[in-house]
Design a protein around this motif. Sequence first.
Motif, short mmCIF file in Angstrom:
data_model
loop_
_atom_site.label_atom_id
_atom_site.label_comp_id
_atom_site.label_asym_id
_atom_site.label_seq_id
_atom_site.Cartn_x
_atom_site.Cartn_y
_atom_site.Cartn_z
N ALA A 1 0.83 -1.19 0.00
CA ALA A 1 0.00 0.00 0.00
C ALA A 1 0.87 1.25 0.00
O ALA A 1 2.02 1.23 0.43
N THR A 2 0.31 2.34 -0.51
CA THR A 2 1.00 3.62 -0.59
C THR A 2 0.33 4.61 0.35
O THR A 2 -0.90 4.67 0.43
N GLU A 3 1.12 5.39 1.05
CA GLU A 3 0.56 6.42 1.91
C GLU A 3 0.26 7.66 1.06
O GLU A 3 1.15 8.25 0.46
N ILE A 4 -1.02 8.03 1.00
CA ILE A 4 -1.46 9.18 0.22
C ILE A 4 -1.70 10.33 1.19
O ILE A 4 -2.51 10.22 2.12
N ILE A 5 -1.00 11.43 0.96
CA ILE A 5 -1.16 12.62 1.80
C ILE A 5 -2.05 13.59 1.05
O ILE A 5 -1.73 14.05 -0.05
N PHE A 6 -3.20 13.90 1.62
CA PHE A 6 -4.18 14.81 0.99
C PHE A 6 -3.99 16.21 1.56
O PHE A 6 -3.85 16.39 2.78
N ALA A 7 -3.99 17.19 0.67
CA ALA A 7 -3.83 18.58 1.06
C ALA A 7 -4.79 19.44 0.24
O ALA A 7 -5.37 18.98 -0.75
N LEU A 8 -4.97 20.69 0.66
CA LEU A 8 -5.84 21.64 -0.03
C LEU A 8 -4.98 22.75 -0.63
O LEU A 8 -3.92 23.08 -0.10
N PRO A 9 -5.42 23.36 -1.73
CA PRO A 9 -4.68 24.50 -2.29
C PRO A 9 -4.58 25.63 -1.27
O PRO A 9 -5.46 25.80 -0.40
N PRO A 10 -3.53 26.44 -1.35
CA PRO A 10 -3.35 27.51 -0.35
C PRO A 10 -4.51 28.49 -0.29
O PRO A 10 -4.84 29.01 0.77
N GLU A 11 -5.16 28.75 -1.45
CA GLU A 11 -6.21 29.76 -1.45
C GLU A 11 -7.48 29.31 -0.75
O GLU A 11 -8.39 30.11 -0.53
N THR A 12 -7.58 28.03 -0.37
CA THR A 12 -8.82 27.56 0.25
C THR A 12 -9.04 28.15 1.64
O THR A 12 -10.17 28.15 2.13
N HIS A 13 -7.98 28.66 2.27
CA HIS A 13 -8.16 29.22 3.61
C HIS A 13 -9.04 30.46 3.59
O HIS A 13 -9.54 30.91 4.62
N GLU A 14 -9.31 31.01 2.37
CA GLU A 14 -10.16 32.19 2.27
C GLU A 14 -11.64 31.84 2.39
O GLU A 14 -12.45 32.71 2.70
N TYR A 15 -12.02 30.58 2.12
CA TYR A 15 -13.44 30.27 2.16
C TYR A 15 -13.78 29.00 2.94
O TYR A 15 -14.95 28.74 3.23
N VAL A 16 -12.78 28.17 3.29
CA VAL A 16 -13.10 26.98 4.05
C VAL A 16 -13.53 27.39 5.45
O VAL A 16 -12.99 28.33 6.04
N GLU A 17 -14.53 26.70 6.02
CA GLU A 17 -15.12 27.11 7.30
C GLU A 17 -14.99 26.06 8.39
O GLU A 17 -15.45 26.29 9.51
N GLY A 18 -14.41 24.92 8.08
CA GLY A 18 -14.28 23.87 9.09
C GLY A 18 -13.51 22.69 8.54
O GLY A 18 -13.00 22.72 7.41
N ASP A 19 -13.38 21.64 9.36
CA ASP A 19 -12.61 20.47 8.94
C ASP A 19 -13.20 19.84 7.68
O ASP A 19 -14.42 19.82 7.47
N ILE A 20 -12.31 19.30 6.85
CA ILE A 20 -12.69 18.69 5.58
C ILE A 20 -12.55 17.17 5.71
O ILE A 20 -11.49 16.68 6.11
N ILE A 21 -13.60 16.45 5.35
CA ILE A 21 -13.60 14.99 5.40
C ILE A 21 -13.22 14.45 4.02
O ILE A 21 -13.86 14.78 3.02
N VAL A 22 -12.18 13.63 3.97
CA VAL A 22 -11.73 13.00 2.72
C VAL A 22 -12.06 11.52 2.79
O VAL A 22 -11.74 10.85 3.78
N THR A 23 -12.70 11.01 1.75
CA THR A 23 -13.12 9.61 1.71
C THR A 23 -12.56 8.94 0.46
O THR A 23 -12.60 9.52 -0.63
N ALA A 24 -12.01 7.75 0.62
CA ALA A 24 -11.53 6.94 -0.50
C ALA A 24 -12.33 5.64 -0.50
O ALA A 24 -12.32 4.89 0.48
N SER A 25 -13.03 5.38 -1.61
CA SER A 25 -13.88 4.19 -1.70
C SER A 25 -13.76 3.58 -3.08
O SER A 25 -13.19 4.20 -4.00
#
Length: 550
Positions: free
Chosen positions: A239-263
């Motif tokens: 298995a490979t460890e996948i590190i999920f990140a958000l673009p830098p500009e998202t801090h302008e509109y994100v309002e809370g924790d982000i849930i990432v799902t892999a299915s």
Amino acid sequence: MIVTMPALVSTLSIALALHPGAAPDHSHGQQQTARSTTAARQQAGQAFKRGEYVAAATHYETLWQREQEPRDLFNAGLAWFAAGEHALAVLRFETYIELGDRVPSEYVARAETQLARAKQHTVEVAVTVIPPAASKGEVRLQGTRQASATPGGLPSRTLEFSPPRAYGAATRAVTTIRVDPGQWRLTLEATGYRPASRAMTVQAGQGGFTMDIELQADPSQPRPAAASGRAPSPVGAPATEIIFALPPETHEYVEGDIIVTASEPGRADLGGQRCTIPVLFPEPPGTCSLRLAPGTWQISASGPGIDGYSTLAELRPGAATQRVLLPVEPAPEEGAAPPPEPSIIPVPERVKLSRNFSIAGTVAAVAGLTFTIVGDIRYGDAEGETNTDVATRDCARANADGLSCQARLIGPMRLRSAGLGMFGGAAGLYATAATIRYDVKPRVWFAEIGVGAALTVGGAIWLIARTPTLDQQMSKLDINFDDISRIGSLTAERMAGSLFLGAGVGLLTGSVTGLMIQRKHLNAKTATTLRGLTPYWTRGGAGLSLSGRF
């Protein structure tokens, strides 16, 4: 092609900063000292400054193939992006990020940002191949884009995409590609199978879709063995460890924790692996990681302040760690649409009333047509006989004897007027039948009542005003041809007045009926609302008590 979009301002500044003549280059490994390489990089940088992005990208591609220097691959991606070749830019930035330890982490973040921007201009296509065994040998997937017919559009170009792969017990091989808008033809070649191609048209702003390609076995070629050393099966790969990140500009509109799902693709409802990207203001969003086996995954992200994001991603075996930038978008500002108000009159009842009004209008129209036709025939016969009597002076002698020569005209006149009045009534009923099919407000019915009243009053006044003149004309003793012509004109006016009067009466009848039924339902709703209110009286006063289940 020169692109002057505001989104490219940061792109161009990064590219110029990478020019070898500026401050420290985007260098990885040892500095190239060969004069030919330095001259080639200078030539590529100058071409970029002049806006010759395709030429600059070609130079950087040549440098990458010859020197294998990561900065040349990065600069090629920037040049392709500036040239509008976003699909090529996606391929170059993805290859750059996959270089792993050869690229410093700060430049990985830059590449991920540029990759996210390039993906916004492309359309995602999931290419699936049947049978999956075709992916076990040598596989080649090419996409050829036709030249755009629009002046200044993209030229014809052929791209090499990652070949489809099947993992585990998958029923088909899958790969995910990104293409620019336009006409494309995908060609797939696999060892032991005949080449296959599919054409597709991609529109700008189109959502992602799936393209299925079915291969037919070629008896003249050997099938690839499952244990072939050229393409080992990835089953059992770590298995490979996948590190999920958000673009830098998202801090302008994100309002809370982000849930990432892999299915698994198409099985998001069964859940999957999840991780949470923490958001701690005023710091930028953090990262989260999941350990995923090689294969195709449905990656989704959701959270306050962002629009729902989902994409198919192919994870290849090999790298121990991969960093993935999720190009999420801000949530739409407009709020949710308010729920529709309930109908005042239930739909079945509205349909029934409309049908009844239509039937009544049809009956009135048929009767009016019959009366009008019969009256017109009789009036024509009576008018001909009267003309003959006028010519022979029989009408004058009949009037002198106290007989009415014009009496034969009165019956057909009334019959024709009644027929057109029924026609008008049918038109009014048809109008209310169309109105009652919709859940209209009471003011619509009041408007129709006003129109119906105006038509009724207007038609009645017309009849009242012209009837005495017609009677006077009919009572003349010395009748002649001019008198008969005048009687015909007055009869036509009487018929028009009857038409307006009938239309007004029909519209009034239908609209008043519709308003009364609507009022009945409104009163019933009001009674239902107030059903829990009970009046009470005491020695100290009176009031209403509210009862019910709370």
